[in-house]
Design a protein around this motif. Structure first.
Motif, PDB file in Angstrom:
ATOM      1  N   UNK A 115      -4.131  -5.535   6.030  1.00 15.56           N
ATOM      2  CA  UNK A 115      -3.041  -4.604   5.744  1.00 15.56           C
ATOM      3  C   UNK A 115      -2.826  -3.662   6.933  1.00 15.56           C
ATOM      4  N   UNK A 116      -1.902  -2.746   6.764  1.00 15.46           N
ATOM      5  CA  UNK A 116      -1.589  -1.776   7.819  1.00 15.46           C
ATOM      6  C   UNK A 116      -2.267  -0.425   7.576  1.00 15.46           C
ATOM      7  N   UNK A 117      -3.134  -0.362   6.560  1.00 20.26           N
ATOM      8  CA  UNK A 117      -3.789   0.896   6.216  1.00 20.26           C
ATOM      9  C   UNK A 117      -5.310   0.749   6.277  1.00 20.26           C
ATOM     10  N   UNK A 118      -6.032   1.819   6.676  1.00 23.44           N
ATOM     11  CA  UNK A 118      -7.487   1.804   6.494  1.00 23.44           C
ATOM     12  C   UNK A 118      -7.801   1.726   5.004  1.00 23.44           C
ATOM     13  N   UNK A 119      -8.967   1.191   4.668  1.00 23.55           N
ATOM     14  CA  UNK A 119      -9.290   1.012   3.257  1.00 23.55           C
ATOM     15  C   UNK A 119     -10.790   1.134   3.022  1.00 23.55           C
ATOM     16  N   UNK A 120     -11.135   1.540   1.802  1.00 21.74           N
ATOM     17  CA  UNK A 120     -12.490   1.413   1.294  1.00 21.74           C
ATOM     18  C   UNK A 120     -12.516   0.186   0.402  1.00 21.74           C
ATOM     19  N   UNK A 163     -18.044 -10.316 -11.340  1.00 17.66           N
ATOM     20  CA  UNK A 163     -17.838  -9.360 -10.264  1.00 17.66           C
ATOM     21  C   UNK A 163     -16.378  -9.350  -9.827  1.00 17.66           C
ATOM     22  N   UNK A 164     -15.990  -8.250  -9.203  1.00 17.11           N
ATOM     23  CA  UNK A 164     -14.642  -8.146  -8.653  1.00 17.11           C
ATOM     24  C   UNK A 164     -14.651  -7.170  -7.489  1.00 17.11           C
ATOM     25  N   UNK A 165     -13.863  -7.460  -6.471  1.00 18.25           N
ATOM     26  CA  UNK A 165     -13.661  -6.513  -5.379  1.00 18.25           C
ATOM     27  C   UNK A 165     -12.587  -5.507  -5.776  1.00 18.25           C
ATOM     28  N   UNK A 166     -12.806  -4.260  -5.397  1.00 21.58           N
ATOM     29  CA  UNK A 166     -11.809  -3.209  -5.584  1.00 21.58           C
ATOM     30  C   UNK A 166     -11.452  -2.688  -4.197  1.00 21.58           C
ATOM     31  N   UNK A 167     -10.175  -2.740  -3.855  1.00 21.76           N
ATOM     32  CA  UNK A 167      -9.691  -2.278  -2.560  1.00 21.76           C
ATOM     33  C   UNK A 167      -8.958  -0.947  -2.760  1.00 21.76           C
ATOM     34  N   UNK A 168      -9.297   0.028  -1.932  1.00 17.82           N
ATOM     35  CA  UNK A 168      -8.699   1.356  -2.052  1.00 17.82           C
ATOM     36  C   UNK A 168      -8.043   1.730  -0.720  1.00 17.82           C
ATOM     37  N   UNK A 169      -6.796   1.291  -0.514  1.00 20.57           N
ATOM     38  CA  UNK A 169      -6.120   1.611   0.741  1.00 20.57           C
ATOM     39  C   UNK A 169      -5.854   3.111   0.842  1.00 20.57           C
ATOM     40  N   UNK A 170      -5.842   3.616   2.049  1.00 20.20           N
ATOM     41  CA  UNK A 170      -5.540   5.032   2.262  1.00 20.20           C
ATOM     42  C   UNK A 170      -4.123   5.339   1.806  1.00 20.20           C
ATOM     43  N   UNK A 171      -3.970   6.426   1.032  1.00 23.59           N
ATOM     44  CA  UNK A 171      -2.664   6.873   0.543  1.00 23.59           C
ATOM     45  C   UNK A 171      -1.967   5.825  -0.318  1.00 23.59           C
ATOM     46  N   UNK A 172      -2.745   5.038  -1.045  1.00 24.24           N
ATOM     47  CA  UNK A 172      -2.165   4.041  -1.950  1.00 24.24           C
ATOM     48  C   UNK A 172      -3.111   3.851  -3.131  1.00 24.24           C
ATOM     49  N   UNK A 173      -2.583   3.300  -4.213  1.00 17.39           N
ATOM     50  CA  UNK A 173      -3.387   3.097  -5.410  1.00 17.39           C
ATOM     51  C   UNK A 173      -4.453   2.019  -5.193  1.00 17.39           C
ATOM     52  N   UNK A 174      -5.524   2.122  -5.981  1.00 14.74           N
ATOM     53  CA  UNK A 174      -6.569   1.113  -5.942  1.00 14.74           C
ATOM     54  C   UNK A 174      -6.045  -0.209  -6.484  1.00 14.74           C
ATOM     55  N   UNK A 175      -6.583  -1.288  -5.945  1.00 17.51           N
ATOM     56  CA  UNK A 175      -6.209  -2.630  -6.381  1.00 17.51           C
ATOM     57  C   UNK A 175      -7.494  -3.378  -6.704  1.00 17.51           C
ATOM     58  N   UNK A 176      -7.551  -3.988  -7.885  1.00 16.97           N
ATOM     59  CA  UNK A 176      -8.716  -4.771  -8.277  1.00 16.97           C
ATOM     60  C   UNK A 176      -8.417  -6.247  -8.110  1.00 16.97           C
TER      61      UNK A 176
END
Length: 413
Positions: free
Chosen positions: A90-95, A130-143
């Motif tokens: 993506x174009x955003x940093x993420x956790x 199990x599932x990955x959860x992506x948390x882009x900066x300034x955006x909602x979490x996505x599972x």
């Protein structure tokens, strides 16, 4: 531990390294598989379909991190130790978290994954979903999609049930109340110290200095909420151009310097008066102070980390030779925090008995230097005694880093 030695509170997971909790080096006390962003450079992307054993002998799976494709690439679960090569397309940093699909427990995490970069996440999985959860900066979490690993759950790596800000409010309020209960004793002992100086009895003043100072030192987790009062009450000469003669050097350590370096009672009167004024002001203002609940777990680790860095190196000794007494008080301060956090730690930390044993062992080691009203100065410890102290406090700091990791408030949305 002192306020001017504390930096703004970083996320506790910055204390972690892949597969182990660490405070400098991983020494076999793994808690979560976590990767921080400070020591990793961008890596070239592996092929998107990669899912095979690499040169390290572990199974590697390439997993996409993006708002539209979180977890893409992982479709078949496998038990055991393995590596997920996380690629931020993506174009955003993420956790990124690898979580239990049913309970949300975190098995591993990567933070600060920059756009166009890749980073490995090493975990050990048992049977489960199990599932990955992506948390882009300034955006909602996505599972991402749920992946099932067949077989028994045993054998999997440790996981942490996340805590919320709301979870941490009750222990923080309880800790603030505990600190409030210490304030009258602090004022009383500081008044006694000043009285001895005013009477010109510097022998009595030296005897009164340590008990007053230790009351303050036991409040270690609250220093961040003390504001400028901490520097005035317990500051050192660090950063002061005039050193011990700088006018901004005040409080306990300024008085310590004078008492153990031959200054007269007349010269120390204004120092003692200022200390009492600042301590009384702290007590009067504490009812309006508010500690950040997100800080409490990290402070449990920082108290002893700062003890190792500053007390056990003698950097805060201005003549009294009482660093080991201060270290013992800091240990009491750590226990005070852990007692308030214990209801949250018990269901999350099966290693809690080990931590308590480490606290007891460190206490016994420190007490070996306590003889009545006297504490052995650091430079008079035997080589064996110093080695034992270093080993016990170092191991304890490592274990307390796990508390900071578990009590870190993770983003969920």
């Amino acid at each position: 531990m002192r306020r001017h030695q504390l930096s703004p509170v970083p996320p506790a997971r910055h204390l972690l390294a892949a597969g182990a909790v660490t405070v400098a080096a991983a020494i076999g006390i793994g808690a979560l598989a976590v990767v921080g962003d400070s020591s990793h450079r961008p890596r070239a992307h592996p092929p998107a379909s990669a899912s095979a054993k690499a040169s390290d002998g572990l199974r590697h799976t390439s997993v996409e991190v993006s708002e539209g494709g979180c977890g893409r690439g992982w479709t078949r679960g496998t038990r055991g130790k393995q590596v997920f090569d996380l690629r931020n397309t993506s174009s955003r940093p993420a956790e990124v978290y690898l979580t239990g699909a049913t309970d949300g427990a975190v098995y591993g995490e990567v933070e600060g994954l920059g756009p166009g970069t890749s980073r490995p996440l090493s975990v050990t999985l048992g049977g489960g979903s199990y599932a990955f959860v992506c948390l882009p900066e300034d955006a909602d979490a996505v599972t991402g999609p749920t992946v099932t690993v067949s077989g028994p759950a045993r054998g999997g790596g440790p996981a942490a049930l996340p805590v919320s800000q709301q979870d941490l409010i009750p222990p923080t309020l309880a800790y603030q109340k505990w600190v409030a209960g210490r304030m009258d004793e602090l004022v009383r002992r500081t008044d006694a110290l000043r009285s001895a100086v005013h009477c010109g009895d510097l022998t009595a003043a030296r005897a009164a200095w340590l008990p007053a100072h230790l009351v303050y030192e036991r409040m270690g987790a609250a220093y961040g909420a003390f504001g400028d009062a901490d520097g005035a009450i317990n500051g050192t000469t660090a950063g002061l151009p005039g050193g011990v003669h700088d006018p901004d050097f005040t409080g306990f350590h300024r008085l310590e310097y004078g008492l153990w370096h031959g200054e007269s009672a007349h010269d120390l009167l204004p120092v003692a008066d200022r200390l009492v004024k600042d301590v009384r002001g702290l007590r009067d203002d504490w009812a309006q102070a508010r500690m950040d609940p997100a800080d409490l777990g990290l402070r449990a680790h920082e108290i002893m980390e700062n003890t190792v860095q500053f007390e056990l190196t003698g950097r805060t000794d201005y003549g009294s030779g009482t660093n080991l007494a201060t270290a013992r008080a800091n240990l009491d301060g750590t226990r005070a925090v852990l007692r308030r956090l214990e209801p949250l730690l018990k269901p999350r930390a099966p290693w809690l008995p080990e931590l308590k044993s480490g606290l007891d062992r460190t206490q016994r080691t420190l007490e070996r230097s306590h003889h009545g009203d006297h504490w052995t100065p650091l430079d008079r410890l035997s080589r064996a005694g110093r080695a034992r102290l270093n080993a016990d406090t170092g191991a304890l700091v490592e274990r307390l880093a796990r508390v900071a990791a578990l009590m870190d408030v993770r983003r969920t949305r």
